[in-house]
Design a protein around this motif. Structure first.
Motif, mmCIF file in Angstrom:
data_model
loop_
_atom_site.group_PDB
_atom_site.id
_atom_site.type_symbol
_atom_site.label_atom_id
_atom_site.label_comp_id
_atom_site.label_asym_id
_atom_site.label_seq_id
_atom_site.Cartn_x
_atom_site.Cartn_y
_atom_site.Cartn_z
ATOM 1 N N PRO A 64 0.800 -1.228 0.000
ATOM 2 C CA PRO A 64 0.000 0.000 0.000
ATOM 3 C C PRO A 64 0.832 1.278 0.000
ATOM 4 O O PRO A 64 0.477 2.259 -0.656
ATOM 5 N N GLU A 65 1.968 1.276 0.729
ATOM 6 C CA GLU A 65 2.792 2.475 0.823
ATOM 7 C C GLU A 65 3.397 2.874 -0.519
ATOM 8 O O GLU A 65 3.830 4.010 -0.700
ATOM 9 N N THR A 69 -1.337 8.289 -3.525
ATOM 10 C CA THR A 69 -2.489 8.792 -2.795
ATOM 11 C C THR A 69 -2.615 10.290 -3.050
ATOM 12 O O THR A 69 -1.739 10.894 -3.691
ATOM 13 N N LEU A 92 3.627 11.301 4.993
ATOM 14 C CA LEU A 92 2.530 10.433 4.571
ATOM 15 C C LEU A 92 1.601 10.199 5.746
ATOM 16 O O LEU A 92 2.024 9.728 6.806
ATOM 17 N N GLN A 94 -1.308 8.045 7.176
ATOM 18 C CA GLN A 94 -1.914 6.743 6.943
ATOM 19 C C GLN A 94 -2.441 6.182 8.251
ATOM 20 O O GLN A 94 -2.051 6.607 9.335
ATOM 21 N N ARG A 95 -3.326 5.226 8.130
ATOM 22 C CA ARG A 95 -3.866 4.541 9.297
ATOM 23 C C ARG A 95 -3.915 3.058 8.985
ATOM 24 O O ARG A 95 -3.702 2.637 7.844
ATOM 25 N N ALA A 104 -2.005 -1.144 5.917
ATOM 26 C CA ALA A 104 -1.937 0.310 5.865
ATOM 27 C C ALA A 104 -2.962 0.852 4.866
ATOM 28 O O ALA A 104 -3.147 0.303 3.783
ATOM 29 N N GLN A 105 -3.625 1.921 5.251
ATOM 30 C CA GLN A 105 -4.567 2.611 4.376
ATOM 31 C C GLN A 105 -4.088 4.052 4.253
ATOM 32 O O GLN A 105 -4.036 4.789 5.233
ATOM 33 N N LEU A 106 -3.699 4.439 3.040
ATOM 34 C CA LEU A 106 -3.157 5.777 2.818
ATOM 35 C C LEU A 106 -4.273 6.810 2.844
ATOM 36 O O LEU A 106 -5.331 6.615 2.262
ATOM 37 N N ILE A 107 -4.022 7.935 3.505
ATOM 38 C CA ILE A 107 -4.994 9.018 3.588
ATOM 39 C C ILE A 107 -4.578 10.178 2.697
ATOM 40 O O ILE A 107 -5.351 10.632 1.856
ATOM 41 N N THR A 252 -11.363 14.701 4.093
ATOM 42 C CA THR A 252 -11.307 13.247 4.206
ATOM 43 C C THR A 252 -12.605 12.727 4.795
ATOM 44 O O THR A 252 -13.319 13.447 5.494
#
Length: 356
Positions: A64-65, A69, A92, A94-95, A104-107, A252
């Motif tokens: 994911p990283e 995004t 970056l 992310q959560r 990981a989920q990129l914001i 967001t």
């Protein structure tokens, strides 16, 4: 291609990204900034105009990283617009996504200021604000706490004092998002080429703030439920909007559940007072649960340390440790899979050689 173009300076370009490019890349490619991410494509802005880029090639990475995004900078081929490189990020956000297998989920990326939004009502929660601030500090993003709905609170100043107690160096702004002066209160963080983002629970006024800064209803808003002050999701994706003054705002989706990643640096920075106290315990392996000479329990008993703050520190630290463990386990599994593939390839080659 849309004819609406931006200069690199308007998009927030910095010399640090220019240093990542070779002469050949400068001649054959051009930089573009990601303004929106969809399931099968991303939207970018550049001096060449606006483009929709399919999520293929380097944009479809396994990790994911490594995916693009909102806020990222891409290098695109001049003729084909094919993504050539994802430029190294300044930061970056992310959560960890919800689910049994943490991923990981990129914001958003390359943010200059992160506004942590809460409201002067039942939604206000110090532990949640600490969670948001830990996330910002881990990402090395300057943060500002914004408390909305001040016009509806009997004691808005009391909310400010509580928010300020989290960290003395983090600015706290109390405002009414519907007031025409709300944008002025945030003006010092909205310079040309600056990128800001809002994070907070649904219903706290992030979309209302975004509309106030834009001077138009770009984001849909909804009223909160009166019984618990909770809101419904009005933003369903992440997108950058150009501000009248030359900056950029990123709204967001509401994030009531925000699980932290493995980076505990932000937790250590936010709770540095607790970590200093832990160093004063009589024993280095103190569990802070009835151990003799425990400085943490002594501080709680004397009122020097708030029990809520200690419990939240413990909770966030445990989350970071779990995320780190999960990442290491995934790394080992991937290495083992690679070994199995190599072993199979060797066996297959031997069988072919024997058959010949």
């Amino acid at each position: 291609m849309n004819n609406f173009t931006f200069t690199l300076a308007e998009l927030g370009w910095r010399p640090v990204w220019l240093q990542q490019l070779s002469f050949e890349e400068l001649e054959q490619c051009f930089p573009a900034r990601v303004s929106a991410v969809y399931r099968d494509r991303i939207h970018v802005l550049s001096e060449q105009g606006e483009l929709d880029i399919p999520v293929t090639g380097i944009l479809d990475a396994d990790e994911p990283e490594q995916r693009a995004t909102v806020g990222d900078w891409l290098l695109l081929a001049m003729e084909t617009h094919r993504p050539v490189k994802l430029l190294a990020r300044q930061n970056l956000l992310q959560r960890i996504a919800a689910g049994t297998e943490p991923k990981a989920q990129l914001i958003a990326a390359n943010i200059d200021t992160l506004f942590l939004v809460s409201s002067c009502n039942q939604d206000f929660n110090l532990s949640r604000l600490e969670r948001y601030l830990s996330l910002a500090m881990s990402a090395h993003i300057p943060a500002v706490i914004v408390l909305t709905k001040a016009d509806l609170a009997e004691d808005a100043e009391g909310y400010r004092e509580q928010a300020q107690s989290i960290h003395s160096n983090v600015p706290v702004v109390v405002l009414n998002a519907l007031d025409a002066k709300a944008a002025d209160q945030l003006g010092s963080w909205l310079g040309k080429g600056q990128t800001i983002a809002f994070v907070g629970s649904s219903g706290v006024g992030k979309s209302t703030l975004t509309n106030a800064l834009l001077g138009t209803a770009a984001q849909h808003t909804q009223d909160i439920r009166e019984d618990d002050a909770k809101g419904r999701h009005t933003t369903t994706g992440r997108q950058m909007f150009a501000l009248p003054g030359g900056g950029w705002v990123l709204d967001t989706p509401g994030m009531r559940e925000l699980r932290l990643g493995e980076d505990a640096e932000g937790i250590a920075e936010l709770f540095d007072d607790i970590e200093q106290l832990m160093g004063q315990c009589r024993f280095s392996n103190c569990h802070h649960q009835g151990d003799k000479g425990c400085a943490i329990e002594a501080a709680i008993a004397s009122g020097e340390l708030d029990l809520r703050r200690w419990q939240n520190y413990s909770k966030l630290s445990a989350e970071a440790a779990l995320a780190s463990k999960s990442r290491e386990e995934r790394k080992k599994a991937k290495q083992q899979w690679g070994k199995e593939v190599s072993k199979f390839a060797r066996q297959h080659k031997k069988m072919k050689d024997d058959w010949r």
